[in-house]
Design a protein around this motif. Sequence first.
Motif, short mmCIF file in Angstrom:
data_model
loop_
_atom_site.label_atom_id
_atom_site.label_comp_id
_atom_site.label_asym_id
_atom_site.label_seq_id
_atom_site.Cartn_x
_atom_site.Cartn_y
_atom_site.Cartn_z
N ALA A 19 0.85 -1.19 0.00
CA ALA A 19 0.00 0.00 0.00
C ALA A 19 0.88 1.24 0.00
O ALA A 19 1.98 1.24 0.57
N LYS A 20 0.37 2.26 -0.65
CA LYS A 20 0.98 3.59 -0.61
C LYS A 20 0.08 4.45 0.27
O LYS A 20 -1.14 4.49 0.06
N LEU A 21 0.67 5.09 1.25
CA LEU A 21 -0.10 5.88 2.22
C LEU A 21 0.31 7.33 2.13
O LEU A 21 1.48 7.64 1.93
N LYS A 22 -0.66 8.21 2.31
CA LYS A 22 -0.36 9.65 2.29
C LYS A 22 -1.40 10.39 3.11
O LYS A 22 -2.60 10.20 2.93
N ASN A 23 -0.92 11.21 4.03
CA ASN A 23 -1.75 12.02 4.92
C ASN A 23 -2.50 11.16 5.92
O ASN A 23 -1.96 10.20 6.43
N ASP A 24 -3.75 11.49 6.20
CA ASP A 24 -4.50 10.84 7.27
C ASP A 24 -5.30 9.64 6.79
O ASP A 24 -5.72 9.58 5.64
N PHE A 25 -5.55 8.71 7.69
CA PHE A 25 -6.41 7.56 7.40
C PHE A 25 -7.65 7.66 8.28
O PHE A 25 -8.31 8.69 8.30
N VAL A 26 -7.96 6.64 9.04
CA VAL A 26 -9.15 6.63 9.89
C VAL A 26 -8.87 5.75 11.12
O VAL A 26 -8.18 4.73 11.02
N TRP A 27 -9.36 6.18 12.27
CA TRP A 27 -9.25 5.35 13.48
C TRP A 27 -10.05 4.08 13.27
O TRP A 27 -11.21 4.12 12.85
N HIS A 28 -9.44 2.93 13.57
CA HIS A 28 -10.12 1.64 13.44
C HIS A 28 -9.36 0.57 14.22
O HIS A 28 -8.26 0.81 14.70
N SER A 29 -9.97 -0.59 14.32
CA SER A 29 -9.31 -1.75 14.93
C SER A 29 -9.78 -3.00 14.20
O SER A 29 -10.74 -2.95 13.43
N HIS A 30 -9.09 -4.09 14.46
CA HIS A 30 -9.45 -5.38 13.88
C HIS A 30 -9.66 -6.33 15.06
O HIS A 30 -8.69 -6.67 15.75
N GLU A 31 -10.89 -6.70 15.29
CA GLU A 31 -11.25 -7.45 16.49
C GLU A 31 -10.52 -8.78 16.63
O GLU A 31 -10.13 -9.17 17.73
N HIS A 32 -10.29 -9.47 15.50
CA HIS A 32 -9.73 -10.83 15.57
C HIS A 32 -8.37 -11.00 14.90
O HIS A 32 -7.84 -12.10 14.89
N GLU A 33 -7.81 -9.95 14.32
CA GLU A 33 -6.59 -10.10 13.54
C GLU A 33 -5.50 -9.12 13.96
O GLU A 33 -5.77 -7.95 14.19
N ASP A 34 -4.27 -9.62 14.04
CA ASP A 34 -3.09 -8.77 14.18
C ASP A 34 -2.70 -8.28 12.79
O ASP A 34 -2.99 -8.94 11.79
N GLU A 35 -2.00 -7.14 12.72
CA GLU A 35 -1.49 -6.61 11.45
C GLU A 35 -0.02 -6.29 11.60
O GLU A 35 0.39 -5.71 12.59
N LEU A 36 0.76 -6.64 10.58
CA LEU A 36 2.16 -6.28 10.54
C LEU A 36 2.37 -5.26 9.43
O LEU A 36 1.91 -5.47 8.30
N PHE A 37 3.02 -4.15 9.75
CA PHE A 37 3.38 -3.11 8.78
C PHE A 37 4.90 -3.08 8.67
O PHE A 37 5.59 -2.87 9.68
N LEU A 38 5.43 -3.26 7.47
CA LEU A 38 6.86 -3.09 7.18
C LEU A 38 6.99 -1.86 6.31
O LEU A 38 6.41 -1.79 5.22
N VAL A 39 7.74 -0.87 6.77
CA VAL A 39 7.92 0.36 6.00
C VAL A 39 9.04 0.14 4.98
O VAL A 39 10.18 -0.13 5.35
N VAL A 40 8.69 0.26 3.70
CA VAL A 40 9.63 0.10 2.60
C VAL A 40 10.24 1.45 2.22
O VAL A 40 11.42 1.55 1.91
N LYS A 41 9.42 2.50 2.27
CA LYS A 41 9.87 3.84 1.88
C LYS A 41 9.15 4.87 2.75
O LYS A 41 7.93 4.80 2.92
N GLY A 42 9.91 5.82 3.31
CA GLY A 42 9.31 6.90 4.08
C GLY A 42 9.24 6.60 5.57
O GLY A 42 9.89 5.67 6.06
N THR A 43 8.43 7.38 6.26
CA THR A 43 8.23 7.22 7.70
C THR A 43 6.74 7.17 8.00
O THR A 43 6.02 8.11 7.67
N LEU A 44 6.31 6.10 8.62
CA LEU A 44 4.91 5.91 9.00
C LEU A 44 4.72 6.34 10.44
O LEU A 44 5.53 6.00 11.31
#
Length: 121
Positions: free
Chosen positions: A33-58
């Motif tokens: 995914a390419k991310l830019k600016n703001d997203f939205v507050w949310h959660s995932h009730e049953h799943e963990d998520e892993l984010f690996l930053v390839v470019k930039g700063t999250l």
Amino acid sequence: MKKINILEKFGLFNDNWSPRIIGELNGQQVKLAKLKNDFVWHSHEHEDELFLVVKGTLMMEFRDRTEEVKEGEIIIVPKGIEHNPHTLNGEEVWVLLFEPAATKHTGDVQHERTVNNQPWI
């Protein structure tokens, strides 16, 4: 069994906040995914998520703190934890996501950025 060039795959799309699936294993999906600016507050009730930053700063915002995740770093968001990923100063950030196939893009939150059918590339 073919290798996947992640940087080539990033070159196949330009839209932000719309993950693309590049692989699947053991019920998990690997997404870009390419991310830019703001997203939205949310959660995932049953799943963990892993984010690996390839470019930039999250910036991974939690209700009690914000974690800065730089290129080459990962952050794992445990299931049930409310979070809001975003970027600073209009920077585009490239991330690789690893999460169960059943994970909804914005959890149970419906938002203009919600993507229900994430395509393969």
